[in-house]
Structure formats: C-alpha cells, structure tokens
Design a protein around this motif. Structure first.
Motif, mmCIF file in Angstrom:
data_model
loop_
_atom_site.group_PDB
_atom_site.id
_atom_site.type_symbol
_atom_site.label_atom_id
_atom_site.label_comp_id
_atom_site.label_asym_id
_atom_site.label_seq_id
_atom_site.Cartn_x
_atom_site.Cartn_y
_atom_site.Cartn_z
ATOM 1 N N ARG A 201 4.851 1.795 -72.918
ATOM 2 C CA ARG A 201 3.955 2.935 -73.153
ATOM 3 C C ARG A 201 4.730 4.214 -73.401
ATOM 4 O O ARG A 201 4.248 5.103 -74.104
ATOM 5 C CB ARG A 201 3.005 3.119 -71.972
ATOM 6 C CG ARG A 201 1.956 2.020 -71.892
ATOM 7 C CD ARG A 201 1.204 2.138 -70.618
ATOM 8 N NE ARG A 201 2.166 2.059 -69.514
ATOM 9 C CZ ARG A 201 1.882 1.723 -68.287
ATOM 10 N NH1 ARG A 201 0.653 1.464 -67.953
ATOM 11 N NH2 ARG A 201 2.796 1.662 -67.360
ATOM 12 N N ALA A 202 5.900 4.348 -72.816
ATOM 13 C CA ALA A 202 6.680 5.574 -72.999
ATOM 14 C C ALA A 202 7.688 5.366 -74.135
ATOM 15 O O ALA A 202 7.458 5.796 -75.261
ATOM 16 C CB ALA A 202 7.375 5.947 -71.698
ATOM 17 N N LYS B 266 8.070 3.694 -81.848
ATOM 18 C CA LYS B 266 7.149 3.332 -82.944
ATOM 19 C C LYS B 266 6.811 4.564 -83.768
ATOM 20 O O LYS B 266 6.785 4.518 -85.004
ATOM 21 C CB LYS B 266 5.864 2.712 -82.388
ATOM 22 C CG LYS B 266 6.019 1.290 -81.929
ATOM 23 C CD LYS B 266 4.708 0.780 -81.356
ATOM 24 C CE LYS B 266 4.926 -0.519 -80.623
ATOM 25 N NZ LYS B 266 3.743 -0.946 -79.872
ATOM 26 N N VAL B 267 6.539 5.671 -83.083
ATOM 27 C CA VAL B 267 6.228 6.923 -83.785
ATOM 28 C C VAL B 267 7.425 7.362 -84.628
ATOM 29 O O VAL B 267 7.276 7.766 -85.784
ATOM 30 C CB VAL B 267 5.821 8.024 -82.780
ATOM 31 C CG1 VAL B 267 5.755 9.389 -83.453
ATOM 32 C CG2 VAL B 267 4.488 7.692 -82.136
ATOM 33 N N ARG C 298 9.616 6.218 -91.985
ATOM 34 C CA ARG C 298 9.093 5.553 -93.194
ATOM 35 C C ARG C 298 8.315 6.543 -94.045
ATOM 36 O O ARG C 298 8.427 6.543 -95.274
ATOM 37 C CB ARG C 298 8.208 4.360 -92.808
ATOM 38 C CG ARG C 298 8.989 3.143 -92.336
ATOM 39 C CD ARG C 298 8.106 1.904 -92.253
ATOM 40 N NE ARG C 298 7.006 2.052 -91.326
ATOM 41 C CZ ARG C 298 7.047 1.751 -90.024
ATOM 42 N NH1 ARG C 298 8.164 1.265 -89.505
ATOM 43 N NH2 ARG C 298 5.993 1.912 -89.252
ATOM 44 N N GLN C 299 7.501 7.401 -93.397
ATOM 45 C CA GLN C 299 6.731 8.404 -94.134
ATOM 46 C C GLN C 299 7.643 9.357 -94.889
ATOM 47 O O GLN C 299 7.415 9.660 -96.056
ATOM 48 C CB GLN C 299 5.869 9.222 -93.159
ATOM 49 C CG GLN C 299 4.473 8.716 -92.986
ATOM 50 C CD GLN C 299 3.634 9.726 -92.199
ATOM 51 O OE1 GLN C 299 4.131 10.457 -91.340
ATOM 52 N NE2 GLN C 299 2.350 9.768 -92.505
ATOM 53 N N LYS C 300 8.682 9.820 -94.220
ATOM 54 C CA LYS C 300 9.610 10.761 -94.850
ATOM 55 C C LYS C 300 10.320 10.106 -96.023
ATOM 56 O O LYS C 300 10.520 10.732 -97.071
ATOM 57 C CB LYS C 300 10.618 11.277 -93.827
ATOM 58 C CG LYS C 300 11.515 12.363 -94.378
ATOM 59 C CD LYS C 300 12.355 12.992 -93.311
ATOM 60 C CE LYS C 300 13.176 14.125 -93.925
ATOM 61 N NZ LYS C 300 13.982 14.792 -92.959
ATOM 62 N N PRO D 121 18.601 5.449 -89.526
ATOM 63 C CA PRO D 121 18.604 6.423 -88.398
ATOM 64 C C PRO D 121 17.248 7.091 -88.257
ATOM 65 O O PRO D 121 16.637 7.510 -89.227
ATOM 66 C CB PRO D 121 19.682 7.435 -88.809
ATOM 67 C CG PRO D 121 20.569 6.664 -89.723
ATOM 68 C CD PRO D 121 19.683 5.683 -90.441
ATOM 69 N N GLU D 122 16.814 7.190 -87.021
ATOM 70 C CA GLU D 122 15.462 7.658 -86.775
ATOM 71 C C GLU D 122 15.410 9.136 -86.517
ATOM 72 O O GLU D 122 16.363 9.732 -86.039
ATOM 73 C CB GLU D 122 14.864 6.883 -85.586
ATOM 74 C CG GLU D 122 14.647 5.434 -85.962
ATOM 75 C CD GLU D 122 14.450 4.551 -84.760
ATOM 76 O OE1 GLU D 122 14.782 4.966 -83.657
ATOM 77 O OE2 GLU D 122 13.973 3.431 -84.951
ATOM 78 N N ILE D 123 14.303 9.724 -86.872
ATOM 79 C CA ILE D 123 14.099 11.147 -86.692
ATOM 80 C C ILE D 123 13.617 11.399 -85.273
ATOM 81 O O ILE D 123 12.733 10.696 -84.784
ATOM 82 C CB ILE D 123 13.049 11.659 -87.703
ATOM 83 C CG1 ILE D 123 13.547 11.353 -89.120
ATOM 84 C CG2 ILE D 123 12.742 13.103 -87.510
ATOM 85 C CD1 ILE D 123 12.484 11.377 -90.151
#
Length: 197
Positions: free
Chosen positions: A164-165, A171-172, A178-180, A193-195
């Motif tokens: 949950r944390a 996931k967010v 992916r959106q960017k 690499p993740e934002i």
C-alpha cells in the motif's frame, strides 16, 4: 507487527516517499524506549556513546548478511562473527518452569543493560536464519526505502515491504514515467529511471 530484528534494522530511517530525509533513530533515547516497550524488553536507560556504536555495528553486520543472502552469495565470516559477538554478550540461564501441569523452558538473562538488548536482537535474527528460510529475505524495491522484510508469499514474488505504501508509490512513478515518455515521443520503458513523486 514487525519482529525485533526487523524493527531494529528500520532504526536507520529513510523516507520511503523520496524526500531524501534520513534519521538515525538509535541516537534517540525516546525511540529506543518505545521500541523496547513494543517488544516487551526492559529499557536499560539511555545508552552510552560506546553502546550506541555497538548497536550500530550489529545493525551493519545484520544488514550485510541480508544483502549477501538476497543475491545468493556466501555470508562474510566477519559479519557472522559480529552476530556471534553480540550473542555472547548476553548469556542466559535456561530453566524449566511448570504451570498447570505443563512444562516450559524459560530463559533468564545474566546481564541487564544494552549488551543484553544486542543479544536479544542477534538471537531474533539468528532464529530467522536457523528456523526459517533465509532465502526469503528481501530488500524493498523502492530505492528510497530499502527496508528489509521476510517474503512469506507462496511464490516468493513480494517486491515491496508494504504494497500500500511503497508498492503504490512505485506504480505511480512508473505510470508517470510512461506518460512523460509518451508526451515526449520517446520509447515507453517501464524499467527506465523513474521520476520521483
């Protein structure tokens, strides 16, 4: 509720949300007292600088053992020595007790104080190594968290200390990456690499 050794490792606090905030909880007598109360252990009073340093060394030994086990490598003997040194600092007497015609084996520590607490932590982790499956130890996939946990899932697929944390946060982050990438016309790679949220 966390086991004694798990809570102990979390004393090197990192903000799992990615703020970069860290905190050394072993330096805080209030935290130490609360931690011991949760685990039904007596608070021996504020530790000396030497006792805090010994607790930090024990934490490092346990963490190094976990790191080796999570990648299926041999544990460094120096870390096992550190664990055994902590165990030897808190010798105990075993005795048989009877209650309602049932017998149980009780232990009574020969020492009080922080050496006894270190021994309790080492024994808690030692029971995991000897009675459970050390190959189920994991380090949270959230790079801002890196908490250690025991994966009890049937297929050993748990990736986060808390779905949950840390699980939702990651996931967010993947979704936003992916959106960017889609907005910029670049390839969408969920493993890139993740934002930070």
């Amino acid at each position: 509720m966390f086991l004694l050794w798990e809570d102990f490792l979390r004393s090197d606090y990192r903000d799992w949300r990615g703020s970069g905030h860290t905190e050394e909880l072993l330096d805080k007598p209030d935290w130490l007292e609360q931690w011991l109360t949760v685990h039904s252990l007596p608070y021996p009073g504020a530790p000396t600088a030497k006792e805090v340093n010994e607790l930090k060394q024990l934490r490092e030994h346990i963490l190094h053992i976990v790191q080796k086990l999570t990648v299926s490598e041999a544990v460094d003997p120096i870390n096992l020595e550190g664990l055994n040194r902590a165990l030897s600092s808190g010798p105990m007497i075993l005795h048989i007790a009877e209650s309602n015609s049932d017998f149980r084996l009780d232990t009574t520590p020969l020492q009080t104080g922080w050496s006894r607490i270190g021994a309790e932590v080492a024994a808690s982790f030692g029971r995991l190594l000897t009675d459970c499956e050390p190959s189920r130890l994991r380090i949270c996939d959230n790079p801002d968290c890196r908490a250690v946990y025991y994966d009890e899932t049937r297929n050993r697929s748990k990736r986060f200390c808390d779905e949950r944390a840390c699980g939702n946060l990651m996931k967010v982050r993947r979704f936003r990456a992916r959106q960017k990438a889609a907005e910029s016309g670049g390839p969408s790679n969920p493993d890139s690499p993740e934002i930070t949220v």
